[in-house]
Design a protein around this motif. Structure first.
Motif, mmCIF file in Angstrom:
data_model
loop_
_atom_site.group_PDB
_atom_site.id
_atom_site.type_symbol
_atom_site.label_atom_id
_atom_site.label_comp_id
_atom_site.label_asym_id
_atom_site.label_seq_id
_atom_site.Cartn_x
_atom_site.Cartn_y
_atom_site.Cartn_z
ATOM 1 N N PHE A 58 0.934 -4.335 6.661
ATOM 2 C CA PHE A 58 1.150 -2.979 6.145
ATOM 3 C C PHE A 58 2.644 -2.663 6.119
ATOM 4 O O PHE A 58 3.178 -2.189 5.109
ATOM 5 N N ILE A 72 5.953 2.690 -4.194
ATOM 6 C CA ILE A 72 5.000 2.192 -3.194
ATOM 7 C C ILE A 72 3.716 1.790 -3.894
ATOM 8 O O ILE A 72 3.160 2.574 -4.658
ATOM 9 N N LEU A 76 2.030 -3.576 -0.999
ATOM 10 C CA LEU A 76 1.177 -2.991 0.044
ATOM 11 C C LEU A 76 -0.298 -3.236 -0.265
ATOM 12 O O LEU A 76 -1.058 -3.737 0.585
ATOM 13 N N ILE A 80 -2.729 -5.889 1.919
ATOM 14 C CA ILE A 80 -3.876 -5.376 2.682
ATOM 15 C C ILE A 80 -5.185 -5.966 2.127
ATOM 16 O O ILE A 80 -6.047 -6.424 2.892
ATOM 17 N N PHE B 24 -6.497 0.984 5.473
ATOM 18 C CA PHE B 24 -6.947 0.748 4.102
ATOM 19 C C PHE B 24 -6.886 2.049 3.298
ATOM 20 O O PHE B 24 -6.364 2.070 2.183
ATOM 21 N N LEU B 26 -5.091 4.712 4.085
ATOM 22 C CA LEU B 26 -3.688 5.125 4.032
ATOM 23 C C LEU B 26 -2.957 4.433 2.879
ATOM 24 O O LEU B 26 -2.140 5.052 2.185
ATOM 25 N N THR B 27 -3.286 3.156 2.682
ATOM 26 C CA THR B 27 -2.668 2.400 1.585
ATOM 27 C C THR B 27 -2.926 3.102 0.255
ATOM 28 O O THR B 27 -1.998 3.331 -0.531
ATOM 29 N N PHE B 28 -4.178 3.453 0.019
ATOM 30 C CA PHE B 28 -4.528 4.091 -1.256
ATOM 31 C C PHE B 28 -3.925 5.494 -1.362
ATOM 32 O O PHE B 28 -3.499 5.899 -2.437
ATOM 33 N N LEU B 30 -1.110 6.467 -0.011
ATOM 34 C CA LEU B 30 0.321 6.305 -0.290
ATOM 35 C C LEU B 30 0.554 6.000 -1.770
ATOM 36 O O LEU B 30 1.482 6.532 -2.387
ATOM 37 N N ILE B 31 -0.310 5.138 -2.337
ATOM 38 C CA ILE B 31 -0.159 4.783 -3.760
ATOM 39 C C ILE B 31 -0.404 6.010 -4.637
ATOM 40 O O ILE B 31 0.338 6.278 -5.572
ATOM 41 N N ASN B 34 2.455 8.388 -4.288
ATOM 42 C CA ASN B 34 3.632 7.845 -4.965
ATOM 43 C C ASN B 34 3.592 8.173 -6.452
ATOM 44 O O ASN B 34 4.602 8.496 -7.054
ATOM 45 N N LYS B 35 2.397 8.113 -7.028
ATOM 46 C CA LYS B 35 2.266 8.417 -8.450
ATOM 47 C C LYS B 35 2.444 9.909 -8.719
ATOM 48 O O LYS B 35 2.918 10.297 -9.778
ATOM 49 N N ILE B 41 6.400 11.131 0.123
ATOM 50 C CA ILE B 41 6.734 9.771 -0.307
ATOM 51 C C ILE B 41 8.242 9.588 -0.378
ATOM 52 O O ILE B 41 8.776 8.567 0.061
ATOM 53 N N ILE B 44 9.389 9.070 3.066
ATOM 54 C CA ILE B 44 9.102 7.709 3.560
ATOM 55 C C ILE B 44 10.084 6.720 2.949
ATOM 56 O O ILE B 44 10.639 5.871 3.644
#
Lengths: 158, 272
Positions: A58, A72, A76, A80, B24, B26-28, B30-31, B34-35, B41, B44
């Protein structure tokens, strides 16, 4: 603190990551380091699979995205998803011969980089460069064998 | 005893699956953020840039030192031939110097007559390049000046040779500059000789710039100089960009004056 293979791999990973994101090297050399970084990442995901790797992936994914793309997403997401994928197919991988695992790692690396480039293009309109992808494929084929020999030496620290 | 152990094991397993699911999701998130260009963001990205850059620079310093030594050894090897070239160039430049002094004197007199003001740009900050990302994705450089020096997005960045790019992200102490040789960059330019307008973009390999649009299809000639037209309101007018090196039927290629592999100091500027 006991220096086992996993920790040594991580030390190398930090170093290679630093070279990849802090780049004033000739293009071929910087792409080589990028390929080596992926080999490390996949090898760790297969042979040293543990839950703490999710956090490591991550952080690396997030930092690669920020420092290489200023967006981002691609690294990532791919990191994952790859680790989740490896988590579920690991028991099948252990039944394969070493040459098959070797080929699987090469294939997975190319697939990961291809997917990242596609995601970068689709999400952020970052140009998909076929020449770079071909360069990466050739470099992976050339670099993978000596790098795996090096990995087998590192494995002996356990 | 056995029950306790089983309970602990189940708790640990639950905790682990919660942690993995959290990462998992959190990843989505963040993406998605970001958009949508969410404030978080940018925060970060800023923290990542400000803290990761100096640490990774320090860790990768041995490689940088080896690379610098290799460059130095190569330059020492070519010293004799370069010295000969430089001697020839000095002779040629001396002739130009005489002409330049004459032109400069004339220029000063004309300016006084026209009551014109010189420079049309304001220098916001001179900064050094601290990091250059590899060219696999975007062609970005990081400079050591950020919001604390009033640097914001979409400001032109130049060096002594010409236009380098524009700022695309600023954290507290650093900023990221998208170079003009990136395929996603877009620079409105005009030809110095006939004033015809066009838009330049970077190419895949980043060596040349390619025209994306040419107003009225007026093609430049090989050797024509291209300067910023000032149309986009990002790049101030009359900054040297490139020289036309190849003209095709409906587009042309230009070579930038800036050496993108050898950037040390840049200036962030804006129109007056």
């Amino acid at each position: 603190m006991h220096l086992n293979s996993f920790r040594i791999f991580n030390v190398f990973l930090i170093f290679i990551f630093s070279v990849v994101v802090n780049n004033n090297l000739p293009s071929l050399l910087s792409t080589s380091f990028y390929c080596i970084f992926y080999l490390f990442i996949i090898y760790l995901g297969i042979y040293y699979h543990k839950n703490s790797l999710f956090l490591i992936y991550f952080i690396y994914g997030l930092l690669l995205d920020i420092l290489l793309l200023n967006e981002i997403g691609p690294h990532l997401l791919v990191f994952i998803c790859t680790l989740f994928f490896l988590k579920y197919i690991l028991r099948f991988l252990y039944n394969l011969s070493s040459i098959k695992v070797y080929l699987f790692i090469i294939f997975l690396q190319i697939l990961m980089i291809f997917t990242q480039m596609m995601i970068s293009y689709l999400l952020f309109d970052i140009f998909f460069n076929y020449i770079n992808l071909i360069e990466i494929i050739l470099l992976v084929l050339v670099l993978s064998y000596p790098i795996f020999l090096f990995f087998s030496k590192l494995d002996q620290f356990n | 005893m056995f029950r306790n152990k089983t309970n602990t094991h189940v708790k640990k397993k639950n905790y682990t699956s919660f942690f993995l699911s959290f990462l998992f999701i959190l990843t989505f998130i963040l993406i998605l953020f970001n958009k949508t260009d969410y404030f978080l963001i940018n925060k970060i990205k800023g923290v990542g840039l400000d803290y990761a850059t100096p640490i990774t620079r320090f860790i990768s310093s041995p490689i940088q030192i080896i690379n610098n030594i290799t460059i130095r050894v190569n330059s020492i090897k070519n010293l004799e031939s370069e010295n000969f070239k430089l001697k020839e160039e000095v002779v040629r430049l001396k002739k130009w110097q005489t002409l330049a002094i004459k032109s400069s004197r004339e220029n000063r007199v004309f300016k006084r007559l026209l009551n014109s003001t010189s420079h049309n740009i304001d220098i916001i900050k001179t900064a050094s390049v601290i990091n250059q990302s590899n060219n696999l994705y975007s062609k970005l450089v990081t400079i050591n000046a950020g919001v604390n020096f009033k640097i914001k997005n979409n400001l032109a960045v130049i060096n002594e040779k010409g236009l380098v790019g524009k700022t695309v992200f600023s954290s507290k102490n650093n900023s990221r500059v998208l170079m003009i040789n990136d395929p996603s960059s877009s620079i409105p330019v005009k030809t110095l000789s006939d004033g015809s307008f066009s838009i330049l973009k970077g190419t895949n390999q980043g060596k040349f710039l390619r025209s994306a649009f040419i107003k009225d299809s007026v093609m430049p000639k090989i050797g024509d100089l291209l300067v910023t037209s000032g149309n986009a309101k990002i790049f101030p007018r009359d900054i040297l960009v490139a020289k036309v090196i190849e003209v095709k039927e409906d587009h042309y290629f230009a070579l930038s004056y800036v050496d993108f592999n050898n950037l040390n100091y840049v200036q962030v500027v804006k129109s007056k």
